[in-house]
Design an enzyme around this catalytic site. Structure first.
Site, PDB file in Angstrom:
ATOM      1  N   PHE A 141       0.850  -1.198   0.000  1.00 38.42           N
ATOM      2  CA  PHE A 141       0.000   0.000   0.000  1.00 38.42           C
ATOM      3  C   PHE A 141       0.883   1.243   0.000  1.00 38.42           C
ATOM      4  O   PHE A 141       1.765   1.380   0.848  1.00 38.42           O
ATOM      5  CB  PHE A 141      -0.915   0.032   1.227  1.00 38.42           C
ATOM      6  CG  PHE A 141      -1.861   1.203   1.198  1.00 38.42           C
ATOM      7  CD1 PHE A 141      -3.004   1.172   0.413  1.00 38.42           C
ATOM      8  CD2 PHE A 141      -1.587   2.356   1.922  1.00 38.42           C
ATOM      9  CE1 PHE A 141      -3.866   2.256   0.354  1.00 38.42           C
ATOM     10  CE2 PHE A 141      -2.446   3.455   1.859  1.00 38.42           C
ATOM     11  CZ  PHE A 141      -3.585   3.395   1.080  1.00 38.42           C
ATOM     12  N   ASP A 226       9.094   2.696   1.412  1.00 39.30           N
ATOM     13  CA  ASP A 226       7.931   3.421   1.918  1.00 39.30           C
ATOM     14  C   ASP A 226       7.873   3.192   3.430  1.00 39.30           C
ATOM     15  O   ASP A 226       7.451   2.138   3.885  1.00 39.30           O
ATOM     16  CB  ASP A 226       6.671   2.913   1.216  1.00 39.30           C
ATOM     17  CG  ASP A 226       5.415   3.623   1.713  1.00 39.30           C
ATOM     18  OD1 ASP A 226       5.489   4.295   2.770  1.00 39.30           O
ATOM     19  OD2 ASP A 226       4.364   3.497   1.067  1.00 39.30           O
ATOM     20  N   LYS A 255       2.455   9.907   8.197  1.00 40.11           N
ATOM     21  CA  LYS A 255       1.773   9.405   9.400  1.00 40.11           C
ATOM     22  C   LYS A 255       2.332  10.024  10.691  1.00 40.11           C
ATOM     23  O   LYS A 255       1.988  11.148  11.005  1.00 40.11           O
ATOM     24  CB  LYS A 255       1.767   7.870   9.418  1.00 40.11           C
ATOM     25  CG  LYS A 255       0.851   7.294   8.315  1.00 40.11           C
ATOM     26  CD  LYS A 255       0.258   5.960   8.640  1.00 40.11           C
ATOM     27  CE  LYS A 255      -0.944   5.673   7.746  1.00 40.11           C
ATOM     28  NZ  LYS A 255      -0.642   4.946   6.511  1.00 40.11           N
TER      29      LYS A 255
HETATM   30  C1  PLP Z   1      -0.896   5.312   5.065  1.00 41.85           C
HETATM   31  C2  PLP Z   1       0.126   4.896   4.090  1.00 41.85           C
HETATM   32  C3  PLP Z   1       0.320   5.610   2.897  1.00 41.85           C
HETATM   33  C4  PLP Z   1      -0.572   6.746   2.452  1.00 41.85           C
HETATM   34  O1  PLP Z   1      -0.494   7.834   3.312  1.00 41.85           O
HETATM   35  P1  PLP Z   1      -1.612   8.988   3.180  1.00 41.85           P
HETATM   36  O2  PLP Z   1      -1.175  10.014   4.179  1.00 41.85           O
HETATM   37  O3  PLP Z   1      -2.922   8.340   3.487  1.00 41.85           O
HETATM   38  O4  PLP Z   1      -1.569   9.480   1.787  1.00 41.85           O
HETATM   39  C5  PLP Z   1       1.355   5.220   2.069  1.00 41.85           C
HETATM   40  N1  PLP Z   1       2.148   4.189   2.387  1.00 41.85           N
HETATM   41  C6  PLP Z   1       1.993   3.481   3.522  1.00 41.85           C
HETATM   42  C7  PLP Z   1       2.939   2.362   3.835  1.00 41.85           C
HETATM   43  C8  PLP Z   1       0.964   3.804   4.410  1.00 41.85           C
HETATM   44  O5  PLP Z   1       0.789   3.080   5.516  1.00 41.85           O
END
Ligand code: PLP
Length: 405
Positions: A141, A226, A255
């Site tokens: 994700f 990420d 986050k």
């Molecule tokens: C939450 C998340 C995102 C997206 O972040 P947003 O602030 O919702 O755009 C991207 N990568 C990972 C691993 C995430 O947990």
């Protein structure tokens, strides 16, 4: 104030908000530390941390203090003018990581969008415009913009929004042979979460991460991590890549970076950053002084031995409590994750009950998350009080009892 005269409730949601969420039946109105209260005054213990965001709990006094003082000083200038909080935050992120250059955004998706664009742009400028392949993983994700859902490995999030960006290949996570089979000299980047969050709380193995680093080196591709969910202390280190003994080329953070205030960052090396020039990429709000001042305070607190070393002890308390619940109910097949990114995997007999357990937990006064249909996810504050963990776990045991009986 007009806003206070208008009565709103959970029912209002269905009438005014785009139906892309299905929020719980209660409406939180106040939070302090790891406790939250709803409109009716009912108290909850928060193991959900706003999805791994409120890493210092709700309304941490130091964050509130910075919000107030910077809020009375300077909020926004745009990137036509730089500002002191952004320059300080970037300097501190660089001092704390492998990185030498920082780009600020407002969300995880934006940081990833910048990372993926940079990876393609770097390959185009340094090698060839045909070096555009991105290798990513099933169940990954990376956010909800069109590029990031396309790199993400869950087609349900990208189907119906096509045409999708091209030259993105997905292979199974933790499967180095599968990566070897698709990587070539036209690959510009491998994009991976060190611990898959939304995809089920699944850590990468050390051999996998080290293997990805070697494959990137062999093919002049960039290793993009990420760390939107795994970073900022969540794993017990400031960034999860530190567990693997590798040096990434790009990482993204969001986050917990702002402890609850929207802000994100993409971190990279001077060499990779040097292909960029004014006008090639940008965002209006990115690096605004209010967001950066709050993130600077969050970083100052999280990046200390006191907070980072406290993560493992708290994890122990979670794992012990979950094992006890499992002895009683035989409901989990595995407790996995790293640090305070914990996943309790439901066994085959109880698979797909994750959402029911989330709802039953809320009824007992506990906020938890799911990660897919068969994983309960816990991403609490990194400084959650042991008494809150104990009380939350007592509530969780009651919720499990109700769902299973
Ligand atoms: C939450 C998340 C995102 C997206 O972040 P947003 O602030 O919702 O755009 C991207 N990568 C990972 C691993 C995430 O947990």
């Amino acid at each position: 104030m007009a806003a206070e005269n208008l009565a709103v409730s959970r029912e209002t949601f269905d009438n005014v908000i785009l139906p892309v969420y299905a929020p719980a039946q209660f409406v939180p109105v106040k939070g302090k530390g790891s406790r939250v209260w709803d409109q009716q005054g009912k108290e909850y213990i928060d193991f959900s941390g706003g999805i791994a965001v409120t890493a210092l709990g709700h309304c941490h006094p130091a964050l509130v203090e910075t919000l107030k003082s910077q809020g009375e000083t300077l909020w926004h200038t745009s990137n036509v003018f730089t500002n002191e909080p952004a320059l300080r935050l970037a300097s501190k992120l660089i001092a704390a990581t492998f990185a030498e250059r920082v780009f600020f955004g407002n969300s995880g998706a934006e940081a990833n969008e910048a990372a993926f664009k940079l990876a393609r742009y770097y390959a185009c400028k340094k090698h060839s415009p045909f070096k555009s392949k991105i290798i990513a993983f099933h169940n990954a994700f990376h956010g909800r913009t069109l590029f990031t859902v396309s790199v993400g490995g869950q087609p349900k999030y990208s189907d119906g929004f096509g045409p999708k960006p091209a030259d993105i290949v997905h292979v199974p996570f933790n499967d180095l042979a599968a990566v070897k089979a698709v990587i070539d000299d036209h690959t510009c980047a491998i994009v991976v979460e060190p611990i898959q969050g939304e995809g089920g709380v699944m850590p990468a193995t050390p051999e996998f991460m080290q293997g990805l680093r070697e494959l990137c080196d062999q093919h002049n591709a960039l290793l993009v991590l990420d760390e939107v969910q795994s970073g900022m202390g969540r794993s017990g280190k400031l960034f999860a890549y530190e567990h693997y003994g590798i040096r990434p080329d790009i990482i993204t953070s969001a986050k917990a970076l702002g402890g609850g205030f929207p802000v994100s960052a993409m971190l990279t090396t001077h060499e990779i950053a040097s292909v960029m020039a004014p006008g090639v990429h940008g965002t209006t709000y990115g690096g605004n002084p209010l967001a950066c001042a709050i993130a600077e305070t969050a970083l100052d607190i999280i990046n200390t031995p006191e907070v980072l070393n406290g993560v493992d002890a708290r994890r122990e308390q979670f794992v012990t409590a979950l094992q006890k619940i499992n002895e009683q109910f035989d409901v989990f097949s595995e407790i996995r994750g790293k640090g305070l990114l914990l996943g309790a995997v439901l066994n085959a007999q109880h698979a797909s009950k994750a959402r029911d357990i989330l709802n039953a937990s809320a009824a007992e006064g506990l906020m938890v998350l799911t990660a897919g249909s068969d994983v309960i996810r816990f991403v609490p504050s990194l400084v959650i009080e042991p008494t809150d963990i104990a009380e939350g776990m007592a509530r969780f045991a009651r919720a499990i009892g109700k769902v299973l009986n």
